[in-house]
Motif scaffolding. Structure first.
Motif, PDB file in Angstrom:
ATOM      1  N   GLN A  74       0.819  -1.213   0.000  1.00  0.00           N
ATOM      2  CA  GLN A  74       0.000   0.000   0.000  1.00  0.00           C
ATOM      3  C   GLN A  74       0.854   1.264   0.000  1.00  0.00           C
ATOM      4  N   ARG A  76       3.688   1.796  -1.210  1.00  0.00           N
ATOM      5  CA  ARG A  76       4.307   2.036  -2.515  1.00  0.00           C
ATOM      6  C   ARG A  76       3.298   2.542  -3.536  1.00  0.00           C
ATOM      7  N   GLU A  77       2.045   2.224  -3.347  1.00  0.00           N
ATOM      8  CA  GLU A  77       1.008   2.739  -4.244  1.00  0.00           C
ATOM      9  C   GLU A  77       0.674   4.192  -3.939  1.00  0.00           C
ATOM     10  N   GLN A  78       0.788   4.578  -2.663  1.00  0.00           N
ATOM     11  CA  GLN A  78       0.261   5.870  -2.244  1.00  0.00           C
ATOM     12  C   GLN A  78       1.320   6.945  -2.012  1.00  0.00           C
ATOM     13  N   HIS A 370      -5.610  -6.106  -5.506  1.00  0.00           N
ATOM     14  CA  HIS A 370      -5.708  -5.277  -4.310  1.00  0.00           C
ATOM     15  C   HIS A 370      -6.037  -6.103  -3.068  1.00  0.00           C
ATOM     16  N   TYR A 376      -5.725  -2.528   2.523  1.00  0.00           N
ATOM     17  CA  TYR A 376      -5.923  -1.690   1.339  1.00  0.00           C
ATOM     18  C   TYR A 376      -7.029  -0.668   1.570  1.00  0.00           C
ATOM     19  N   SER A 382      -7.715   4.598  -7.328  1.00  0.00           N
ATOM     20  CA  SER A 382      -7.235   3.216  -7.288  1.00  0.00           C
ATOM     21  C   SER A 382      -8.327   2.170  -7.503  1.00  0.00           C
TER      22      SER A 382
END
Length: 597
Positions: A74, A76-78, A370, A376, A382
């Protein structure tokens, strides 16, 4: 320049003005809360990270964000990896990283209202090794550069009926007074918001999803109490409910009041009281006794009224979730659903009960890859569509006046792969092993954790989170001290012996990065479990969550006869408890979903 890059630059400029060479930004508030009000979401504002646990450090030329295994994907996504170094805890602590990266003689700032004394001591030792120092700030520099920072909630306190609580506040305060006398102490400072709410039988709306109010309390050896809360939060009804033995003061007066305990013995919980509380008491000449707040264990062991309320809430919530799962089984194969649209639909089913106060946490609605992110958080940017032959995981709960729920169901849209069924069944076997465990008094949750992991371990698999957390009674969905987590996993560490009455989650899982995730979560209560022919008292778990488990994901041949019997008996209980609340197509679907394996 991106928004978060501009914010990071603004903070660095503020640190120069404050003559600081760095600053630590934790995700907490003045009460060491896990979930915090919007005014305290400094980490999210600065970095974009939406998880519920983490910290950041900003230095002149480096910045790092610290999260545990639940948020590895998470974060790394945000969060922009070009601005922030990703650091995994507990492998590397904030203190250790500071010790390795702060320059010689550096002044590293921290807000003493946002850290425990133990953290301050640990970080100070780490910095001292290279001549750097930790500096307490009077004004948080993040707040200085956050122009539209929300104000703390002004929601009013609410009385919580003694009938629901099971005991009056006067009785609870007398127990605390007796506890203080036994330790020759004069008072205890309550800074954890749920401890205050439980002790005074009040609730609030200051923290999203958690019915608590921003306040501090001191309970004295004569069973009176002093409540420090913003004046606008009080009502005549609350004042009458609290009674004359609870004196009410402005929350702003709390720091100064701590200086008035000179010569007195004051109990302070080092896990929930921030460093500033210790500092003020020390400066005023109090003798501080650092030990656990006496409400923590009492609050965890639910009384008959709390247990009955929880069961009623679970039955109601199970019916709402079952209606949702039926709807999902019809609509998902048609296409067009997204994580956010499904999340909103589940909320509608809970709201249709007519008694939902709030969700108990932000719903985890996770499709496909996800679902491999344990915590998540779906956003407009997303949100994925639900696709055929993909897993969908939903972890959600409700806050009702009679109880707090938390349940995870994993379903397949279409047809699962054999690997999915294998992994799901291994998770299910672990769930059943924990649900059916028998253990002697004194056993800790950490000692039971292996029961839920054994079938995954046998295949070289695991999951990077604890197996169970405590749950409050119309309070926090994450409640200590009880938990089921070995020391090597997030949430692990010294573990509390399990006692009858405690509520916990049973939630093993499996996560394949980039593909799918699985979790099966029910809430359970520790109960006395007499064993025929045995000569020792034993404890076990009673399952309290009732909603069908997706039969399409179960590889029945992998289950033992005892596990199949448990599964069929569980689904029979779902029919008995949830079935009478449904009718028509909903009930017909439930009957099929709960058919014997």
């Amino acid at each position: 320049m991106s928004t978060h890059e501009a914010r990071l630059r603004a903070l660095r400029e503020q640190l120069k003005r404050d003559r600081l060479d760095g600053f630590v930004v934790p995700l907490t508030d003045e009460h060491m809360s896990e979930y915090v009000g919007s005014y305290a979401q400094r980490l999210a504002w600065l970095t974009g990270f939406q998880g519920s646990a983490g910290s950041a450090v900003v230095l002149p030329e480096a910045a790092a964000i610290f999260v545990d295994g639940r948020y590895t994907l998470q974060v790394r996504e945000q969060v922009d990896g070009g601005l922030w170094q990703f650091v995994s805890v507990p492998e590397t602590s904030v203190a250790d990283w500071l010790g390795a990266h702060a320059g010689e003689g550096a002044r590293i700032g921290y807000d003493p209202w946002l850290h425990t004394r133990a953290w301050v001591e640990q970080a100070s030792r780490a910095l001292a090794a290279n001549g750097a120092t930790l500096v307490a700030v009077d004004t948080n520099p993040v707040d200085a550069v956050w122009p539209d920072r929300p104000a703390p909630s002004a929601a009013r306190l609410e009385p919580y009926a003694d009938e629901r609580a099971g005991r009056s506040s006067a009785a609870k305060r007398q127990d605390i007074a007796d506890w203080l006398h036994a330790r020759r102490a004069d008072a205890v400072v309550l800074s954890a918001l749920d401890s205050i709410a439980w002790t005074l039988n009040v609730r609030g709306r200051d923290v999203t999803h958690t019915p608590v109010a921003l306040a501090y309390a001191v309970v004295n050896a004569d069973a009176t109490a002093d409540l420090f809360v913003a004046p606008e939060k009080m009502t005549d009804a609350v004042a009458q409910h609290l009674g004359n033995a609870v004196r009410v003061h402005d929350r702003a007066a709390f720091p100064a009041a701590l200086g008035g305990f000179g010569g007195k013995r004051v109990v302070v919980d080092p896990n929930f009281a921030v460093a500033a509380i210790f500092d003020r008491l020390d400066a005023g000449g109090a003798e501080v006794i650092a030990t656990r707040d006496p409400t923590v264990l009492a609050k965890a062991m639910k009384n008959p009224a709390e247990t009955a309320g929880h069961k009623a809430a679970q039955a109601r919530d199970g019916a709402a979730l079952s209606r949702f799962l039926h709807w999902l089984s019809v609509e998902a194969p048609k296409g067009g659903l997204t994580e956010l649209s499904v999340l909103a639909k589940l909320a509608e089913f809970r709201e249709a009960t007519g008694v939902l106060v709030d969700q108990s946490f932000a719903t985890i609605s996770a499709a496909g890859p996800h679902a491999a992110i344990p915590h998540y958080h779906s956003t407009e940017a997303s949100s994925l569509p639900l696709e055929m032959d993909r897993i969908f995981l939903v972890d959600s709960g409700g806050q009702y006046l009679d109880g707090t729920t938390d349940v995870t169901r994993t379903v397949i849209v279409g047809t699962p792969t054999e690997e999915m069924r294998d992994r799901f069944t291994r998770v299910l076997k672990g769930h059943i092993a924990l649900a059916t465990a028998t253990f002697p008094p004194g056993t800790t949750g950490g000692q039971l954790d292996i029961l839920a992991r054994q079938y995954l371990w046998a295949a070289g698999l695991d999951y990077a989170h604890g197996t169970g957390h405590g749950v409050g009674a119309y309070l926090s969905v994450h409640e200590g001290p009880q938990r089921i987590a070995a020391p090597t996993y997030p949430g692990g560490g010294p573990s509390e012996p399990l006692c009858a009455g405690m509520l916990l989650s049973n939630e093993p899982g499996y996560y394949k990065a980039g593909e799918y995730g699985i979790r099966i979560e029910n809430l359970v209560q520790v109960i006395d479990k007499p064993t025929p022919g045995g000569d020792q008292p034993m404890l076990g778990f009673e399952t309290l969550t009732f909603a069908p488990i997706d039969r399409a994901l179960i590889a029945v041949a992998m289950l033992s006869p005892e596990e199949r019997a448990w599964m069929d008996a569980y689904h029979a209980q779902v029919m008995a408890i949830v079935g009478p609340q449904l009718d028509g197509a909903d009930r017909a679907w439930l009957e099929a979903a709960c058919a014997p394996l």
